[in-house]
Scaffold this motif. Structure first.
Motif, short mmCIF file in Angstrom:
data_model
loop_
_atom_site.label_atom_id
_atom_site.label_comp_id
_atom_site.label_asym_id
_atom_site.label_seq_id
_atom_site.Cartn_x
_atom_site.Cartn_y
_atom_site.Cartn_z
N LEU A 157 0.83 -1.22 0.00
CA LEU A 157 0.00 0.00 0.00
C LEU A 157 0.85 1.26 0.00
N ASP A 158 2.08 1.13 -0.51
CA ASP A 158 2.97 2.29 -0.58
C ASP A 158 2.29 3.41 -1.36
N GLY A 159 2.35 4.58 -0.81
CA GLY A 159 1.76 5.75 -1.46
C GLY A 159 0.40 6.13 -0.91
N TYR A 160 -0.19 5.25 -0.08
CA TYR A 160 -1.48 5.61 0.50
C TYR A 160 -1.29 6.79 1.44
N ASP A 161 -2.06 7.83 1.24
CA ASP A 161 -1.97 9.04 2.06
C ASP A 161 -3.10 9.02 3.08
N ARG A 162 -2.75 8.80 4.35
CA ARG A 162 -3.79 8.67 5.38
C ARG A 162 -4.53 9.97 5.65
N LYS A 163 -4.05 11.07 5.11
CA LYS A 163 -4.74 12.34 5.29
C LYS A 163 -5.82 12.59 4.24
N LEU A 164 -5.87 11.69 3.23
CA LEU A 164 -6.83 11.86 2.14
C LEU A 164 -7.87 10.75 2.16
N PRO A 165 -9.08 11.02 1.67
CA PRO A 165 -10.12 9.98 1.60
C PRO A 165 -9.77 8.95 0.54
#
Length: 264
Positions: A14-22
């Motif tokens: 899941l590299d690149g998943y931005d936890r600040k974005l929906p």
């Protein structure tokens, strides 16, 4: 709602998943099934329960297995049209789409220590970090509780969520049953490899000390849904006590599954 169906996704990069974005704003390399799971979790935990979006995605998501339940939703796009004599000029039209309505995840061992009774956490106490890392977790000796001796490997079910309009239709039970049945059928899936890890990293000196999953499964249940978990065979672990996660009271619960013997 048509007959619901379930999708499964195992441990995933899941590299690149931005936890600040929906979920709708994530990069294209993130698998759709995982994004659908996060869509449900955002609707239930973030929008309904007030959990900060930053805390919903964590380091356990990449190493966990996830199940997502979908409902077939039929939406009318055009009404039937008739002429003055009552003859049908154009038929009613509709489209059917698949909507993610529920999810659950299964996190493998090892885990950080059990939460301390009476403590308060801003995120799930068993989650490794809100910043995912590829570094493996250490195998530890934890404090013993009512149903856990502190050393036996266990897997953890959690993040079970069903969108509001589909609750009361057995979706939660369907999810829990799917995850537990899968674990029973795949008991060695998460067992560590001596070749890949080495004995020292597993905290083992002898072969019989290598951590092996023997059917113990844990949940960190919100007190308000503990009765539901109890119906599915889980027992409250009094020795774990109670604690607070994201402002919600939680209890620990355990169950031991009967495992399917693997062919040698």
């Amino acid at each position: 709602m048509g007959t619901p169906f379930i999708a499964f996704i195992g441990p995933t990069n899941l590299d690149g998943y931005d936890r600040k974005l929906p979920p709708s704003k994530q990069p294209g390399n993130i698998p759709k099934t995982f994004l659908d799971a996060m869509e449900v979790r955002e609707e239930v935990f973030v929008q309904e329960q007030g959990v900060p979006l930053d805390n919903e995605f964590d380091a356990d998501d990449a190493r966990a297995c996830h199940w997502v339940v979908y409902a077939s939703i039929n939406t009318k796009t055009a009404s039937e049209r008739q002429d003055a004599d009552g003859n049908i000029v154009s038929a009613k039209q509709s489209i059917t789409t698949s909507k993610p309505i529920g999810t659950i995840r299964l996190v493998p061992f090892p885990h950080p220590p059990h939460p301390e009774p009476g403590s308060s956490y801003t995120a799930d106490a068993l989650e490794t970090s809100s910043n995912p890392s590829t570094a493996p977790l250490p195998y530890i000796v934890d404090r013993p509780t009512t149903y856990h001796d502190g050393s036996e490997p266990y897997i953890k079910l959690g993040r079970i969520a069903v969108v509001k309009e589909f609750r009361g239709s057995g979706i939660s039970k369907l999810l829990a049953s799917a995850a537990m049945s899968w674990a029973q059928q795949n008991p060695t899936y998460f067992n560590p490899s001596i070749k890949n890890m080495g004995m020292e990293k597993m905290g083992a000196l002898l072969l019989d000390e290598i951590p092996v999953w023997k059917g113990l499964i844990c949940v960190h249940a919100q007190e308000q849904v503990a009765k539901a978990w109890a119906k599915w065979g889980f027992k409250v672990d009094e020795g774990m006590g109670t604690w607070i996660e994201e402002g919600i009271n939680h209890v620990g619960m355990f169950q031991r599954l009967n495992l399917v013997k693997q062919e040698s």
